[in-house]
Design an enzyme around this catalytic site. Structure first.
Site: not given
Ligand SMILES: C[S@@+](CC[C@H](N)C(=O)[O-])C[C@H]1O[C@@H](n2cnc3c(N)ncnc32)[C@H](O)[C@@H]1O
Length: 255
Positions: A173, A39, A60
């Site tokens: 998100m 991803d 994406k």
């Molecule tokens: C589709 S979700 C996936 C979450 C992922 N499975 C997890 O457990 O972290 C994606 C969202 O996770 C958050 N996110 C993921 N990595 C991040 C990071 N390094 N810093 C801030 N937000 C993050 C954001 O809100 C982003 O839009």
């Protein structure tokens, strides 16, 4: 006689961004992968654990074709039949807003074995990187992890419930819905609640914004914060040793 290759898909949680925040078990599985489907939010350094594996980007990216979940499912199965040992590398934890279970259902319907190797979710690791403890004795007895944007592109109704509790609220998100989130918390008289926004947490592109429900939109505009970001709302934010002096200056913490 042609030898039959064993087929298996391992879903690995890549952690929040810092390449060291993957599990040892995850690294071992990467090392034995023949093909890796990854991803956008995973750290590309992790792919170096599998120098000979075929790597397929299915995330994406701005201005590029985005794969639908159906296309991703089909690609996983197709490549597993071709190469045998496949890894699906996903940001954070595969089961926290990661659509991991949907992928497993599809893959298993082809009789392919699956395994999940949990990852460190950004929902916990990113606040922790700023010293924010999601629970704290005497301050927060629980925490909610909520998606800001549902599959219908609406704000989750759980935000309304969470805003009425004393729990720490972690929203993923949620940046495009920040205005609505702020309104909900104001509606429940939570204007002064400390609020943190951490973009690209645990990576070299990290950006931070701190304030209260009242001020956070201004902070986001000033600092030009955007996705991917974690929104943390709760009294625990001002308890962070890293953020204490900032909240003292707002007179929200007594010395
Ligand atoms: C589709 S979700 C996936 C979450 C992922 N499975 C997890 O457990 O972290 C994606 C969202 O996770 C958050 N996110 C993921 N990595 C991040 C990071 N390094 N810093 C801030 N937000 C993050 C954001 O809100 C982003 O839009």
């Amino acid at each position: 006689m042609k030898t039959k290759i064993a087929k298996k898909v391992t879903l690995i949680g890549a952690g929040p961004g810092d390449p060291d925040l993957i599990t040892v078990k995850g690294v071992k599985a990467l090392q034995s992968a023949k093909v890796i489907l990854y991803d956008a939010l995973i750290n590309r350094k992790l792919l170096e654990y599998a120098p000979t594996a075929k790597k397929i980007f299915v995330g994406k990216r701005k201005g590029m074709h985005s794969f639908s979940q159906d296309e991703i499912n089909e690609l996983i199965v197709k490549n597993t039949f071709e190469y045998g040992n496949a890894v699906r590398l996903k940001g954070g934890d595969p089961f926290i807003f990661g659509r991991g279970s949907e992928e497993i259902d599809y893959i298993e319907s082809f009789g392919i074995e699956t395994e999940v190797i949990s990852g460190i979710s950004s929902s916990m690791a990113v606040p922790a990187s700023q010293g924010i403890s999601l629970t704290k004795r005497g301050v927060a007895e629980s925490f909610w992890v909520i998606t800001g944007t549902t599959s219908e592109k609406k704000l989750s109704t759980d935000v309304y419930l969470a805003a009425q509790s004393t729990a720490t609220v972690v929203i993923l998100m949620g940046m495009s819905k920040l205005n609505e989130i702020v309104s909900v918390f104001k509606k429940f008289n939570k204007s002064e609640i400390p609020t943190a926004i951490i973009q690209n947490g645990t990576t070299k592109n990290e950006k931070l914004g701190f304030g209260t429900i009242n001020t956070i939109e201004e902070v986001v505009a000033q600092k030009k914060l955007s996705s991917p970001a974690i929104i943390v709302i709760g009294e625990v934010v001002k308890e962070s040793a890293k953020l204490r002096s900032f909240y003292e200056s707002l007179s929200l913490v007594s010395n």
